[in-house]
Design a protein around this motif. Structure first.
Motif, PDB file in Angstrom:
ATOM      1  N   SER A 100       7.161 -37.469 -18.353  1.00  0.00           N
ATOM      2  CA  SER A 100       6.593 -36.533 -17.382  1.00  0.00           C
ATOM      3  C   SER A 100       7.156 -35.130 -17.529  1.00  0.00           C
ATOM      4  N   ILE A 101       8.068 -34.930 -18.464  1.00  0.00           N
ATOM      5  CA  ILE A 101       8.749 -33.650 -18.609  1.00  0.00           C
ATOM      6  C   ILE A 101       8.182 -32.892 -19.801  1.00  0.00           C
ATOM      7  N   GLY A 102       7.810 -31.640 -19.572  1.00  0.00           N
ATOM      8  CA  GLY A 102       7.210 -30.822 -20.622  1.00  0.00           C
ATOM      9  C   GLY A 102       8.252 -30.119 -21.480  1.00  0.00           C
ATOM     10  N   GLY A 103       7.776 -29.520 -22.564  1.00  0.00           N
ATOM     11  CA  GLY A 103       8.676 -28.867 -23.504  1.00  0.00           C
ATOM     12  C   GLY A 103       9.475 -27.733 -22.900  1.00  0.00           C
ATOM     13  N   ALA A 104       8.841 -26.914 -22.053  1.00  0.00           N
ATOM     14  CA  ALA A 104       9.545 -25.791 -21.436  1.00  0.00           C
ATOM     15  C   ALA A 104      10.660 -26.292 -20.524  1.00  0.00           C
ATOM     16  N   GLN A 105      10.387 -27.388 -19.811  1.00  0.00           N
ATOM     17  CA  GLN A 105      11.433 -27.947 -18.948  1.00  0.00           C
ATOM     18  C   GLN A 105      12.594 -28.482 -19.776  1.00  0.00           C
ATOM     19  N   TRP A 106      12.271 -29.161 -20.884  1.00  0.00           N
ATOM     20  CA  TRP A 106      13.339 -29.655 -21.747  1.00  0.00           C
ATOM     21  C   TRP A 106      14.186 -28.495 -22.259  1.00  0.00           C
ATOM     22  N   GLN A 107      13.547 -27.402 -22.603  1.00  0.00           N
ATOM     23  CA  GLN A 107      14.295 -26.246 -23.098  1.00  0.00           C
ATOM     24  C   GLN A 107      15.324 -25.794 -22.060  1.00  0.00           C
ATOM     25  N   THR A 108      14.889 -25.686 -20.801  1.00  0.00           N
ATOM     26  CA  THR A 108      15.804 -25.273 -19.730  1.00  0.00           C
ATOM     27  C   THR A 108      16.897 -26.310 -19.508  1.00  0.00           C
ATOM     28  N   LEU A 109      16.506 -27.568 -19.464  1.00  0.00           N
ATOM     29  CA  LEU A 109      17.477 -28.640 -19.241  1.00  0.00           C
ATOM     30  C   LEU A 109      18.532 -28.668 -20.340  1.00  0.00           C
ATOM     31  N   LEU A 110      18.084 -28.563 -21.580  1.00  0.00           N
ATOM     32  CA  LEU A 110      19.019 -28.634 -22.698  1.00  0.00           C
ATOM     33  C   LEU A 110      19.970 -27.440 -22.706  1.00  0.00           C
ATOM     34  N   GLU A 111      19.457 -26.276 -22.404  1.00  0.00           N
ATOM     35  CA  GLU A 111      20.324 -25.100 -22.386  1.00  0.00           C
ATOM     36  C   GLU A 111      21.401 -25.226 -21.310  1.00  0.00           C
ATOM     37  N   ARG A 112      21.015 -25.726 -20.154  1.00  0.00           N
ATOM     38  CA  ARG A 112      22.002 -25.873 -19.074  1.00  0.00           C
ATOM     39  C   ARG A 112      22.986 -27.000 -19.378  1.00  0.00           C
ATOM     40  N   ARG A 113      22.470 -28.086 -19.931  1.00  0.00           N
ATOM     41  CA  ARG A 113      23.346 -29.222 -20.233  1.00  0.00           C
ATOM     42  C   ARG A 113      24.347 -28.862 -21.324  1.00  0.00           C
ATOM     43  N   ALA A 114      23.942 -27.991 -22.234  1.00  0.00           N
ATOM     44  CA  ALA A 114      24.812 -27.615 -23.343  1.00  0.00           C
ATOM     45  C   ALA A 114      26.087 -26.926 -22.864  1.00  0.00           C
ATOM     46  N   VAL A 115      26.035 -26.302 -21.705  1.00  0.00           N
ATOM     47  CA  VAL A 115      27.204 -25.593 -21.186  1.00  0.00           C
ATOM     48  C   VAL A 115      28.315 -26.564 -20.826  1.00  0.00           C
ATOM     49  N   THR A 116      27.956 -27.706 -20.246  1.00  0.00           N
ATOM     50  CA  THR A 116      28.960 -28.655 -19.755  1.00  0.00           C
ATOM     51  C   THR A 116      29.085 -29.906 -20.610  1.00  0.00           C
ATOM     52  N   HIS A 117      28.016 -30.295 -21.311  1.00  0.00           N
ATOM     53  CA  HIS A 117      28.037 -31.519 -22.129  1.00  0.00           C
ATOM     54  C   HIS A 117      27.377 -31.241 -23.474  1.00  0.00           C
ATOM     55  N   PRO A 118      27.985 -30.415 -24.304  1.00  0.00           N
ATOM     56  CA  PRO A 118      27.340 -30.026 -25.567  1.00  0.00           C
ATOM     57  C   PRO A 118      27.015 -31.189 -26.487  1.00  0.00           C
TER      58      PRO A 118
END
Length: 321
Positions: free
Chosen positions: A225-243
């Motif tokens: 249910s998650i689109g590419g743009a949402q994944w982009q945001t999620l991955l960028e934020r997750r990379a800060v704390t869980h690279p």
């Protein structure tokens, strides 16, 4: 030299009803030249045209209705104008026009009543947001702050979207009241339990309220249910704390094909994606793996292959931990 009044009347009617896509005639701009007798003649001519208009023609029907409404508007008689508008309550726009006319005339209670009726009668209308905004503005101006927040909460409960949440938060910020975060997230979780496709809205709201960890896990649980743009945001934020957790998803996002478009997908901002991925790789000592996969890896661009996963998988199909 001005043409005779009768000629001006007929010109106005021809421009509105028969012109090939020409601009709409605004009688308010011609009212001084037409005068009361001229406007009355326009009304007579419109009544005649209504009897012979092609009922299957949207353009003709709109022109006749418009030239019935405009004389009522320029007359200054609000009740007459409301009566004419109320003959065609086919969309939220008509209710909005009535509410705004009554508000401008200082009849706030009547305006609020018409706006409420419009909101109730036009569920799902693409013009509903503007009508609801008008209603909320009037309630706030009247000092009914609880009523304004109630309108926003009721809309969110019916359609729990990120946009409806932002409208609710904006109204609460203006009038004060309880923080709606917890309630809104609870409503969305209940909706997702019934309709998993709503997970994207839940993820957006969780991100908006700063609950990034919950948003990440909800996205993993409802990957499809998650689109590419949402994944982009999620991955960028997750990379800060869980690279370490985002290297594989980034690789799959870059490799993934979009079965709907039938083409090889790429992040909306490849440079931004590559920079974040490189930072993640550096943080986890994975530079060699990054350099090996920093370009797309030969996914098939045929829609059939993408749909069936013949050569590569979409990010939604990857079972991340």
């Amino acid at each position: 030299m001005q043409p005779p009044a009768q000629v001006r009347d007929r010109i106005s009617l021809k421009l509105e009803c028969d012109a090939p896509g020409w601009p709409r005639v605004l009688l308010s701009e011609f009212a001084p030249a037409l005068g009361e007798r001229g406007i009355a003649e326009v009304e007579r001519l419109v009544a005649e045209r209504a009897l012979t208009a092609d009922r299957q023609s949207w353009t003709g029907a709109f022109a006749v209705r418009d030239l019935r409404e405009q004389p009522a508007e320029v007359s200054g008689d609000v009740d007459r104008y409301v009566t004419v508008l109320a003959e065609h309550l086919a969309s939220a726009v008509q209710y909005q026009r009535i509410a705004e006319a009554l508000r401008a005339a200082g009849r706030r209670d009547d305006a609020v009543d018409w706006a409420r009726r419009g909101v109730a009668a036009n569920e799902g209308s693409p013009y509903m947001d503007r009508l609801r905004d008008v209603l909320v503005d009037m309630l706030v101006a009247a000092g009914d702050t609880q009523g304004a927040v109630r309108v926003r909460r009721e809309e969110f409960a019916r359609h729990p979207t990120a946009m409806a949440y932002r409208s609710l938060v904006d109204t609460v910020a203006v009038v004060g009241g309880d923080d709606p975060k917890g309630w809104a997230v609870g409503v969305l979780r209940e909706r997702v339990a019934q309709q998993p496709a709503c997970a994207s809205e839940l993820v957006d709201v969780l991100l908006a309220v700063g609950r990034d960890d919950e948003a990440w896990h909800e996205a993993l649980h409802h990957r499809r249910s998650i689109g590419g743009a949402q994944w982009q945001t999620l991955l960028e934020r997750r990379a800060v704390t869980h690279p370490a957790e985002v290297i594989q998803p980034y690789r799959d996002l870059r490799r993934a094909g979009d079965p709907q478009l039938g083409r090889q997908a790429a992040p909306e901002n490849p440079q931004r994606s590559r920079g974040t991925w490189r930072n993640c790789a550096s943080s986890t000592n994975a530079d060699r793996r990054f350099s090996r996969h920093s370009t797309p890896l030969g996914c098939s661009s045929r829609p059939s292959d993408l749909v069936h996963g013949a050569e590569c998988h979409t990010i939604a199909a990857v079972p991340y931990p």
